[in-house]
Design a protein around this motif. Structure first.
Motif, mmCIF file in Angstrom:
data_model
loop_
_atom_site.group_PDB
_atom_site.id
_atom_site.type_symbol
_atom_site.label_atom_id
_atom_site.label_comp_id
_atom_site.label_asym_id
_atom_site.label_seq_id
_atom_site.Cartn_x
_atom_site.Cartn_y
_atom_site.Cartn_z
ATOM 1 N N LEU A 1 -9.197 10.320 12.185
ATOM 2 C CA LEU A 1 -8.284 9.592 11.308
ATOM 3 C C LEU A 1 -9.050 8.649 10.389
ATOM 4 N N LEU A 2 -10.061 7.948 10.930
ATOM 5 C CA LEU A 2 -10.819 7.013 10.107
ATOM 6 C C LEU A 2 -11.569 7.740 8.993
ATOM 7 N N ARG A 3 -12.101 8.913 9.294
ATOM 8 C CA ARG A 3 -12.780 9.682 8.236
ATOM 9 C C ARG A 3 -11.834 9.957 7.076
ATOM 10 N N ASP A 4 -10.629 10.380 7.392
ATOM 11 C CA ASP A 4 -9.665 10.704 6.338
ATOM 12 C C ASP A 4 -9.154 9.452 5.629
ATOM 13 N N ALA A 5 -8.908 8.399 6.393
ATOM 14 C CA ALA A 5 -8.288 7.207 5.812
ATOM 15 C C ALA A 5 -9.243 6.425 4.932
ATOM 16 N N LEU A 6 -10.522 6.391 5.296
ATOM 17 C CA LEU A 6 -11.458 5.484 4.645
ATOM 18 C C LEU A 6 -12.326 6.142 3.590
ATOM 19 N N ARG A 7 -12.197 7.456 3.425
ATOM 20 C CA ARG A 7 -12.925 8.131 2.350
ATOM 21 C C ARG A 7 -11.957 8.337 1.190
ATOM 22 N N PRO A 8 -12.102 7.579 0.106
ATOM 23 C CA PRO A 8 -11.128 7.670 -0.987
ATOM 24 C C PRO A 8 -11.023 9.061 -1.588
ATOM 25 N N VAL B 1 0.853 -1.191 0.000
ATOM 26 C CA VAL B 1 0.000 0.000 0.000
ATOM 27 C C VAL B 1 0.891 1.244 0.000
ATOM 28 N N PRO B 2 0.598 2.256 -0.820
ATOM 29 C CA PRO B 2 1.437 3.462 -0.850
ATOM 30 C C PRO B 2 1.559 4.118 0.516
ATOM 31 N N HIS B 3 2.688 4.767 0.743
ATOM 32 C CA HIS B 3 2.981 5.374 2.039
ATOM 33 C C HIS B 3 1.868 6.302 2.506
ATOM 34 N N GLU B 4 1.321 7.110 1.602
ATOM 35 C CA GLU B 4 0.308 8.096 1.990
ATOM 36 C C GLU B 4 -1.039 7.460 2.300
ATOM 37 N N ARG B 5 -1.178 6.148 2.066
ATOM 38 C CA ARG B 5 -2.430 5.464 2.364
ATOM 39 C C ARG B 5 -2.252 4.453 3.497
ATOM 40 N N ARG B 6 -1.188 4.610 4.288
ATOM 41 C CA ARG B 6 -0.981 3.811 5.493
ATOM 42 C C ARG B 6 -1.303 4.680 6.700
ATOM 43 N N PHE B 7 -2.009 4.105 7.674
ATOM 44 C CA PHE B 7 -2.438 4.869 8.843
ATOM 45 C C PHE B 7 -2.332 3.991 10.093
ATOM 46 N N VAL B 8 -2.002 4.636 11.207
ATOM 47 C CA VAL B 8 -1.905 3.945 12.497
ATOM 48 C C VAL B 8 -2.571 4.823 13.547
ATOM 49 N N PHE B 9 -3.278 4.199 14.492
ATOM 50 C CA PHE B 9 -3.675 4.936 15.703
ATOM 51 C C PHE B 9 -3.406 4.061 16.913
ATOM 52 N N ALA B 10 -3.090 4.719 18.035
ATOM 53 C CA ALA B 10 -2.689 3.976 19.229
ATOM 54 C C ALA B 10 -2.901 4.825 20.466
ATOM 55 N N GLY B 11 -3.042 4.157 21.615
ATOM 56 C CA GLY B 11 -3.232 4.834 22.895
ATOM 57 C C GLY B 11 -1.944 4.883 23.693
ATOM 58 N N SER B 12 -1.656 6.040 24.241
ATOM 59 C CA SER B 12 -0.405 6.200 24.984
ATOM 60 C C SER B 12 -0.408 5.449 26.308
ATOM 61 N N ALA B 13 -1.606 5.067 26.801
ATOM 62 C CA ALA B 13 -1.695 4.331 28.064
ATOM 63 C C ALA B 13 -2.211 2.909 27.854
#
Length: 378
Positions: free
Chosen positions: A359-366, A307-319
């Motif tokens: 993040l999901l709004r941006d990542a999943l709307r082509p 998958v192209p770099h600009e279409r890779r996404f990660v989210f995570a919790g600091s705790a």
């Protein structure tokens, strides 16, 4: 770790929120601790030396085979391309307060000839059938999001809630496919969904990951054949690990989101195991280093994403107490630091975190342009 490019404790970027002591954060962490306690109380750990010895011998035999066939040097070649999915069964049902289609098909996956654990794997008859739950719009074809659940998921109510499936379907206007991982939900082989994954016979975990990728690739091909204009993969926890591995082996994905991801099973076990269990396992001869080498064939850290770099996404919790921040950081670095969104919360609290929804709004709307870099969590 050997071969997995795991750097141990990571240097946290400045964007990671600081875990200031607040009642809200304490409540989020408490949910993680409750989940962890249920795992400890309900888990089954083999205590007989003979069980540990048999497992160790099986792992060493598998490693010898993997070396001879070149899979440790080229992990992607461990995975074969599955045939197109043509025969399916579908029915419309109400479950989890959501009307949806239930899709099932014969998986067709079997471990390679000569692999240790192959006969045992074929004995898991409930696991031979793959399942997915579909929410699709009538009329013009819509983009699809392929959701990959986490450990212990696999039931409709849990999956629809965990992925906020109605929000994805109704608010973002997507078609949604939620896969069922091996050993989970209707595929379970133990008392609880997920039993046998990450525990017991360790070759079963390798084969479960290989089968998960096999089934997901067949599902991706089927969605394309149904007319899907685009397909994004979105995984949670264990599903984040699996979605990242899928993105390295499947060329027909338009985006990938790894949510609260695991990225290394052995380091995860070391951080989450009850006190004293790891030293006990070592005394009984359990081969952690051999497992690290074996996992190269199903690790997202040993293969480059397609998958192209600009279409890779990660989210995570600091705790996050379950998939600790080091897990997400290792994947983020391996992915060459694409967009990542940190929130001041725990593993389970992603469900209520506004930064995750953004993040999901941006990542999943082509149609929405992807934005590279790190999203500040402050």
């Amino acid at each position: 770790m050997l071969g997995l490019r795991w750097a141990g404790p990571q240097r946290y970027p400045d964007d990671v929120p600081r875990n200031r002591a607040t009642l809200g954060l304490a409540a989020k962490i408490a949910v993680d601790e409750l989940f962890f306690a249920t795992e400890v109380l309900g888990g089954r750990v083999p205590l007989r030396r003979s069980d540990w010895r048999r497992g160790a011998e099986e792992i060493e035999a598998a490693l010898a085979l993997f070396r001879r066939r070149g899979w440790l040097e080229s992990p992607a070649h461990y995975h074969t391309t599955p045939p197109p999915l043509k025969r399916t069964q579908r029915r419309s049902v109400w479950k989890g307060a959501v009307r949806h289609e239930e899709l099932s098909f014969t998986s067709g996956y079997v471990p390679h000839a000569g692999e240790p654990g192959r006969a045992r794997w074929r004995s898991y008859t409930a696991n031979h059938t793959a399942h997915a739950r579909l929410l699709r719009h009538a009329g013009t074809q819509r983009p699809w999001v392929l959701c990959v659940p986490g450990y212990r998921m696999g039931q409709p109510l849990v999956d629809f809630t965990g992925f906020r499936a109605r929000w994805l379907h109704e608010r973002l206007g997507l078609n949604v496919a939620i896969a069922v991982l091996p050993f989970h939900g209707p595929r379970r082989v133990g008392r609880r969904s997920g039993d046998g994954y990450l525990a017991g016979d360790f070759l079963d975990t390798v084969h479960a990951q290989a089968q998960a990728i096999w089934d997901l690739r067949r599902l991706v091909g089927w969605l394309r054949a149904q007319g899907a204009p685009s397909i994004a993969a979105y995984g949670l926890s264990l599903g984040g690990y699996t979605a990242a591995l899928l993105a390295a082996l499947e060329s027909d994905l338009d985006a990938v989101v790894a949510g609260i991801p695991a990225s290394c099973f052995v380091s995860l076990a070391r951080s989450n195991a009850p006190a004293g269990l790891i030293p006990l396992a070592r005394r009984l001869g359990f081969p952690f280093e051999a497992i690290e080498r074996l996992l190269q064939v199903v690790s997202p850290l040993t293969m480059s994403p397609q998958v192209p770099h600009e279409r890779r996404f990660v989210f995570a919790g600091s705790a996050d107490r379950l998939a600790t921040p080091d897990q997400a950081l290792a994947l983020w670095n391996h992915w060459q630091q694409p967009r990542i969104s940190w929130y001041a919360g725990s593993h389970v609290s992603f469900l209520v975190e506004p930064k995750v929804r953004a993040l999901l709004r941006d990542a999943l709307r082509p149609e929405a342009p992807a934005r590279g870099g790190v999203v500040s969590a402050r």
